[in-house]
Structures are given as C-alpha cells and as structure tokens.
Design an enzyme around this catalytic site. Structure first.
Site, mmCIF file in Angstrom:
data_model
loop_
_atom_site.group_PDB
_atom_site.id
_atom_site.type_symbol
_atom_site.label_atom_id
_atom_site.label_comp_id
_atom_site.label_asym_id
_atom_site.label_seq_id
_atom_site.Cartn_x
_atom_site.Cartn_y
_atom_site.Cartn_z
ATOM 1 N N GLY A 75 -11.678 -6.698 0.123
ATOM 2 C CA GLY A 75 -11.335 -5.326 -1.061
ATOM 3 C C GLY A 75 -9.928 -6.196 -1.522
ATOM 4 O O GLY A 75 -10.042 -5.970 -2.938
ATOM 5 N N THR A 76 -9.277 -6.330 -0.386
ATOM 6 C CA THR A 76 -7.927 -6.248 -0.768
ATOM 7 C C THR A 76 -6.649 -7.589 -1.502
ATOM 8 O O THR A 76 -6.787 -7.692 -2.267
ATOM 9 C CB THR A 76 -6.750 -6.537 0.344
ATOM 10 N N GLY A 82 -16.786 -5.336 2.849
ATOM 11 C CA GLY A 82 -18.125 -5.568 3.966
ATOM 12 C C GLY A 82 -17.721 -4.309 4.311
ATOM 13 O O GLY A 82 -19.042 -3.403 4.846
ATOM 14 N N CYS A 116 0.211 7.248 3.906
ATOM 15 C CA CYS A 116 1.495 7.538 4.314
ATOM 16 C C CYS A 116 2.265 6.072 4.512
ATOM 17 O O CYS A 116 1.975 5.964 5.076
ATOM 18 C CB CYS A 116 1.146 8.658 5.526
#
Ligand code: PLP
Length: 395
Positions: free
Chosen positions: A72-73, A206, A331
């Site tokens: 996705g990135t 995925g 974070c």
C-alpha cells in the site's frame, strides 16, 4: 486465567490465508523471472498475468489497470508523487501545481504530500468534521484546472470513517482532476466500486486481506498517466519498474478473491461483533468516547478514547492480559504523539492520547469480544492510576 491470546489488530496486519500460503508455496517452488523469454520465465509470466486477470475480474476493472507494487505504501507514493510530478514537472513550475488532500490520510499519503509541500508544491488540506468526514463543499469550491491531484482515503485506518467517495469522484471528474483514493482498509470490508466515474487510482495492500506482506497494487485508470517513482525495466505498464514477486502476486490474487466474494458475509459478522464491543465498552466505561462515524464506518473498527488514560499504558496492560490491539496512531522516537487524525477531527491532544483501536476480522469471535470486556475494567482502573500524574504534568 487462560493462555489464549486475543488478536484484535487486524487493521495492522492479518493472518496469512491457508489458500494464499498454498498458492505462494507452489509458485515459490518454481524458478523463473517473468521477464525472461525461456520456458521457466514464460511460466512465471503466465502466473503473474493469470493473477492480474483474476484480480481485475474480482474488482471489476481491466487487467491493464492492475499495477503490482510492493504494498500500500508504494501504491500511495506512486499515485501521489506520480500525479503531482505530472502536473508540476520538477523545477519547471507546471500549470497544474495544487494538491488537495485530506488531513486524516495514512502516513503513506500524508507524508508524501507533506514532502511535496516542502519541495514547494502548494497544498490545500480539506477540512474534516468531528466524525472525520471531509467537507465536500470545500472540496468542490477548491477543485480547479490547476489542481494536479485530489487524494482522499476510502476509509480511515484509525477511526474507521468511510468517505463519500462517489461524490468526491464525481466532483473531480467535473473539474478534470485526477482522484486517488487509498482503499487499503476498505478492501474486503466494504463493497468497492472501482469503476466510479472520476476515480483515477486506488491503493491496495495484500497483508491486510490475508496475502503476504510486501505485495499490493495501484489500480490505475487505463487512460491515466503518471510519472514513475523508480526507473528500470518498466515491468508494470512502464509506471513501475522492478522484477515482480510472482509468488506473492499469486497469493494476493487468492486473497483478493476471498476478500471480494466473502465481503458481504464478513462485513455483517464484523459489524455484529463491533457493535457488541462498542456497547460493552461504553457500558463498562460511561465516559468513553467512540470516535468516527457510527453509521458510515468500517465494519471491523472500534476506536475509543478513554479520558484520563494513556493509550500506550492501556495497550500494554491489555497485552499483559492477553488482548492485542493498537493505539491507532504512529509512535515516533518512543514519544507517544497524539493522532493527527483525532487532532484534525478537533479532539484535544491530551484527550487524544487516551485512545485505543480494536480491529476485527471475519475470523474474530464472540469469545474475543467477551474476553476484552472481561479484562477491561481492571485494565482501565490500573491505567487511570498509572497515567494521571503524567497527564497532569503535561497540561
Ligand atoms: N494505507 C492505509 C490506510 C493503511 O492502513 C496502511 C497500512 O497500515 C497503508 C496504507 C500501508 O500499506 P502497506 O503496509 O502495505 O505498505
């Protein structure tokens, strides 16, 4: 006390599907680069193309519109930078310079847009309301022929709010602006119409649907062009270079098929558990606030703020009690940052830090929900005692 662990962090990653693992193992046992001309290469190519056709059929798009990526990135970065660079070629001050983006995007989009902004590209952030829904009027008023890209995610990974994607796509189409939507959390959870007029590209991943980590796709309208991120063999429609991972792609095709064909049943099951969990939590902790849209919401998302608590403390105490969830926000450098999503929704930073996200899958059970509700009172009690001095010192 039981040893059973309850995993409710499926929005972070979910288990590999047995059928996807089988498809991966069968393909990985074979040698062959899909770009090679010999028999083994052609076999690998056939596997990739059959997987592409299967995914295209499941998603209702053309095979040529499926561009495989590493996840996705990469799909988000390819779309955001690719459309931005097309409209505003580096150092050349193109005629399409502005970017319209929602401020509650996943970091894969958000940080790409922020980076482009640092490079001098003008960015307008579309306001969201207290439920995390983008302001459609603002969006429509700011769409113009000088906009290189509009990017709004299909459904938010933290608070679960689903955006009015069809309306945004229609507005972008009217203005002739490319529209990218990050549907990483929506696939398998919502019915996705990827043929919506005006929708130019969609990012998929995925490992959120039971395929291995490291594979995903950008669904890219066949008439759309963008500038590639990396240069090389141009394997994927000349917009994405690099040898594709045939085994992971085969597994991804299996997972997409299951996600799409099971979507209605999975969504109903997850929504039932989600509503039980929300009801149970608010019953146990009447001051708890459920964030996001309660109606247009991912079926597997429960995102709750517990005023006076630290999310990280809650998370660790729940983990010790056998329940795995998330604070939902990133974070960095060990310092818990309040979520940019909650801040954009108008939640004050101190309150935002007391948030938890439970994310369900179609394999989650009533027993999982029961376990959370069983351990939560003691966890909240301990977290409130542990967190309050730190919170007071930060005011
Ligand atoms: N977009 C959204 C909405 C996500 O939730 C995630 C992962 O958490 C990503 C993008 C990144 O996907 P990947 O892990 O495949 O790079």
């Amino acid at each position: 006390m039981t040893d059973r662990r309850v995993y409710l962090d499926h929005a972070a990653t979910t288990r590999l599907l047995p059928a996807a693992a089988q498809a991966w193992a069968a393909a990985a046992a074979q040698v062959g680069n899909p770009s090679s001309l010999h028999t083994s290469g052609r076999r690998a190519r056939r596997l990739v193309e059959e997987s592409r056709e299967s995914i295209a059929e499941d998603l209702g798009v053309r095979p040529s519109e499926v561009v495989f990526t590493s996840g996705g990135t990469e799909a988000d970065n390819l779309a955001v930078k690719g459309f931005a660079w097309l409209g505003d070629p580096l150092g050349r001050q193109g005629s399409r310079r502005r970017i319209l983006a929602s401020p509650i995007e996943h970091h894969a989009v958000l940080d790409a847009v922020l980076w482009l902004q640092e490079q001098g590209q003008p960015v307008e952030w579309i306001p969201v309301d207290a439920l995390g829904r983008v302001d459609l009027d603002y969006l429509q008023q700011h769409l113009d022929s000088d906009v290189a890209l509009c990017t709004v995610m299909w459904a938010n990974n933290e608070v679960g709010t689903v955006q009015p994607v069809a309306d945004i796509a229609a507005a972008c189409r009217e203005a002739g602006v490319p529209f990218h939507s990050d549907a990483v959390q929506a696939l398998g959870a919502l019915p996705l119409d990827l043929t919506l007029p005006g929708l130019t590209s969609v990012a998929l991943s995925g490992h959120k649907i039971g395929a291995p980590v490291g594979v995903g796709a950008l669904i890219l309208d066949r008439d759309a062009a963008l500038v590639p991120l990396q240069h090389g063999g141009g394997q994927e429609r000349e917009v994405r270079s690099g040898t594709v991972d045939a085994a992971s792609i085969a597994a991804f095709a299996v997972a997409v098929h299951e996600a799409v064909t099971e979507q209605v049943v999975s969504a109903a099951h997850m929504a039932m558990l989600r509503d039980r969990l929300i009801e149970g939590i608010t019953g146990l902790a009447p001051d708890a606030v459920v964030n996001g849209d309660l109606v247009d919401r991912l079926p597997g998302n429960v995102h709750v703020t517990f005023p006076g608590c630290e999310g990280d403390a809650l998370l660790m105490l729940l983990d010790a009690a056998g329940v795995e969830c998330s604070t939902g926000s990133a974070c960095t450098s060990g310092i818990p940052e309040p979520s940019h999503v909650l801040i954009a929704m108008g939640v004050d930073p101190r309150t935002a830090r007391g948030s938890l996200r439970f994310s369900l899958s179609r394999n989650s059970t009533d027993a999982d929900v029961d376990r959370v509700l069983e351990v939560l009172p003691a966890v909240l009690d301990r977290a409130a005692r542990a967190s309050s001095p730190r919170l007071r010192s930060r005011v």
